[in-house]
Design a protein around this motif. Structure first.
Motif, PDB file in Angstrom:
ATOM      1  N   GLY A 187       0.811  -1.202   0.000  1.00  0.00           N
ATOM      2  CA  GLY A 187       0.000   0.000   0.000  1.00  0.00           C
ATOM      3  C   GLY A 187       0.851   1.262   0.000  1.00  0.00           C
ATOM      4  O   GLY A 187       2.079   1.218   0.099  1.00  0.00           O
ATOM      5  N   LEU A 188       0.173   2.399  -0.115  1.00  0.00           N
ATOM      6  CA  LEU A 188       0.840   3.694  -0.181  1.00  0.00           C
ATOM      7  C   LEU A 188       1.274   4.123   1.220  1.00  0.00           C
ATOM      8  O   LEU A 188       0.444   4.319   2.102  1.00  0.00           O
ATOM      9  N   THR A 189       2.587   4.264   1.415  1.00  0.00           N
ATOM     10  CA  THR A 189       3.135   4.679   2.695  1.00  0.00           C
ATOM     11  C   THR A 189       4.229   5.710   2.455  1.00  0.00           C
ATOM     12  O   THR A 189       4.483   6.108   1.311  1.00  0.00           O
ATOM     13  N   VAL A 190       4.891   6.121   3.511  1.00  0.00           N
ATOM     14  CA  VAL A 190       6.023   7.042   3.386  1.00  0.00           C
ATOM     15  C   VAL A 190       7.041   6.494   2.394  1.00  0.00           C
ATOM     16  O   VAL A 190       7.600   7.239   1.575  1.00  0.00           O
ATOM     17  N   ARG A 191       7.288   5.198   2.443  1.00  0.00           N
ATOM     18  CA  ARG A 191       8.300   4.588   1.565  1.00  0.00           C
ATOM     19  C   ARG A 191       7.975   4.783   0.086  1.00  0.00           C
ATOM     20  O   ARG A 191       8.866   4.790  -0.754  1.00  0.00           O
TER      21      ARG A 191
END
Length: 437
Positions: free
Chosen positions: A385-389
């Motif tokens: 999923g969409l995260t800081v990384r």
């Protein structure tokens, strides 16, 4: 209303081919959006206004939203809703800050005088897309903006479709959240044309971005596929989906409610129950019928539950059930079993895992602190999923002293010659002070 699939006799692991999934022909849609992309690249704002009238039925007075308008939307926001927004932001930022960041720099000395440093840096500019179709997903503002901010992205732009009922502006809740998060670059542009605007830029309106993230309909997904390489993208997100792994201890009222909650998104949304309990399937079927009759979006939900993408799946036992849900690789996976945490530990493939009856997907959609921008269509078996990384990239910095290079010069030369690349070898040889070969 919802199909039943019996996998109790299946023993050879062909689960993925036997499980339901929506048809989502992105490649066909790519052919449809290419003319839109080319028009935006060539005509800029003229094309954006034409497509706004064609697809949204309204042309905004200004495609870029005035920050004063966003501030007014925030001032007029219902206090209870504002508090809900603030709680969601606080929890999402907390998880992003403490659980998703990378070390800024990692240095490894591979030999004396030979170091490789991995430097983690944020993407310089991102375009974040927020849908506004069947449901104006204000929550997607939080899920996109917060990790980008925590990552240190220096320039953030948001695009969301203009709404006829709001005079060509995006939904007021979306604008209020942008103001709350300190994002002042917001565009009343939707669909494939928004992705094209971000990718190519529009002189006098919008500078190009390096990356586009956020969910959207098939036209948005198709534009992201067509422009991948011009821009980075997070994923090609298809219709939303929920899978629930449950046993006889699960509450059929809760299970039915959770299936309906995702079916409410879209007629193509997928709702899948995997269980070893025939009694639970019967009870959930009854509950689904009761709850659908009382819900607002019954037509949309009925279409989703009756589609080829949804089913009640019977398995022999929970071990087989785990194999099935790992093969399915759901966007959202709920575990409603006895000792749910232990069962959840066996999950390898899922966008997000919700443990026990008190962690429904709706919690993750808004205020759990987790991301709700997640891989669909089985992509959770290889993506996240969409995260800081998602907003960070790594750069290798190579620093060798003369002695460190000379120590392995012969090895590098041999490697280069083995690949028939003598100029590569020579770049080492000349540094040894030897004649050019």
């Amino acid at each position: 209303m919802i199909a039943r699939i019996d996998l109790t006799e299946v023993t050879d692991g062909r689960y993925r081919s036997l499980l339901p999934r929506a048809e989502f022909d992105v490649e066909h849609a790519v052919d449809k959006v290419r003319p839109i992309i080319h028009a935006v690249a060539g005509e800029g704002e003229v094309a954006l206004r034409r497509f706004s009238e064609q697809f949204d039925g309204v042309v905004p007075e200004s495609l870029r939203v005035d920050p004063d308008v966003m501030a007014r939307c925030l001032d007029e926001l219902d206090p209870t809703l504002r508090e809900a927004f603030e709680i969601s932001i606080e929890r999402r930022r907390g998880v992003a800050t403490l659980g998703e960041q990378e070390e800024a720099e990692r240095r490894v000395e591979v030999a004396a005088g030979a170091t490789i440093t991995t430097r983690i840096v944020p993407v310089d500019r991102v375009g974040l897309y927020v849908p506004g179709g069947l449901a104006p997903l204000a929550s997607s503002v939080i899920m996109n903006v917060v990790p980008a901010q925590v990552a240190g992205v220096g320039s953030i732009a948001v695009a969301s479709p203009p709404q006829k009922e709001f005079g060509g502006l995006p939904h007021p809740n979306i604008l209020a959240l942008c103001a709350l998060l300190g994002v002042d670059e917001v565009y009343a542009v939707g669909g494939a044309q928004a992705i094209a605007m971000f990718a190519h830029g529009v002189p006098g309106l919008c500078e190009p971005v390096s990356m586009v993230t956020g969910p959207g309909n098939i036209w948005v997904v198709a534009a992201k596929r067509a422009l991948r390489g011009v821009i980075g993208i997070d994923a090609e997100a298809g219709p939303t989906e929920i899978a629930i792994l449950a046993d006889e201890t699960a509450d059929p009222v809760h299970v039915a409610a959770d299936l309906l909650s995702q079916a409410e998104h879209d007629p193509m949304a997928a709702a899948v129950l995997v269980t070893d309990s025939r009694a639970l399937i019967d009870a959930v079927t009854t509950q689904v019928e009761r709850q659908v009759a009382a819900t607002r979006h019954r037509e949309r939900i009925t279409t989703a539950l009756g589609g080829q993408q949804s089913a009640l799946v019977l398995v022999r036992d929970l071990d087989q059930g785990l194999d099935v849900v790992n093969a399915y690789a759901a966007e959202h996976l709920e575990i409603q079993t006895r000792d749910a945490a232990a069962v959840a530990a066996g999950v390898r493939n899922a966008g997000a895992v919700f443990v026990g009856t008190w962690a429904p997907v709706s919690l993750g959609d808004y205020s759990a602190g987790s991301t709700h921008v997640l891989p669909t269509a089985g992509c959770a078996c290889f993506s996240s999923g969409l995260t800081v990384r998602s907003f960070l990239k790594s750069i290798h910095v190579i620093d060798y002293s003369q002695d460190a290079l000379l120590e392995i010069a012969g090895s590098v030369e041999a490697f280069a010659m083995a690949e028939n690349l003598p100029a590569h070898a020579n770049a080492i040889t000349v540094r040894r002070g030897e004649p050019t070969k």
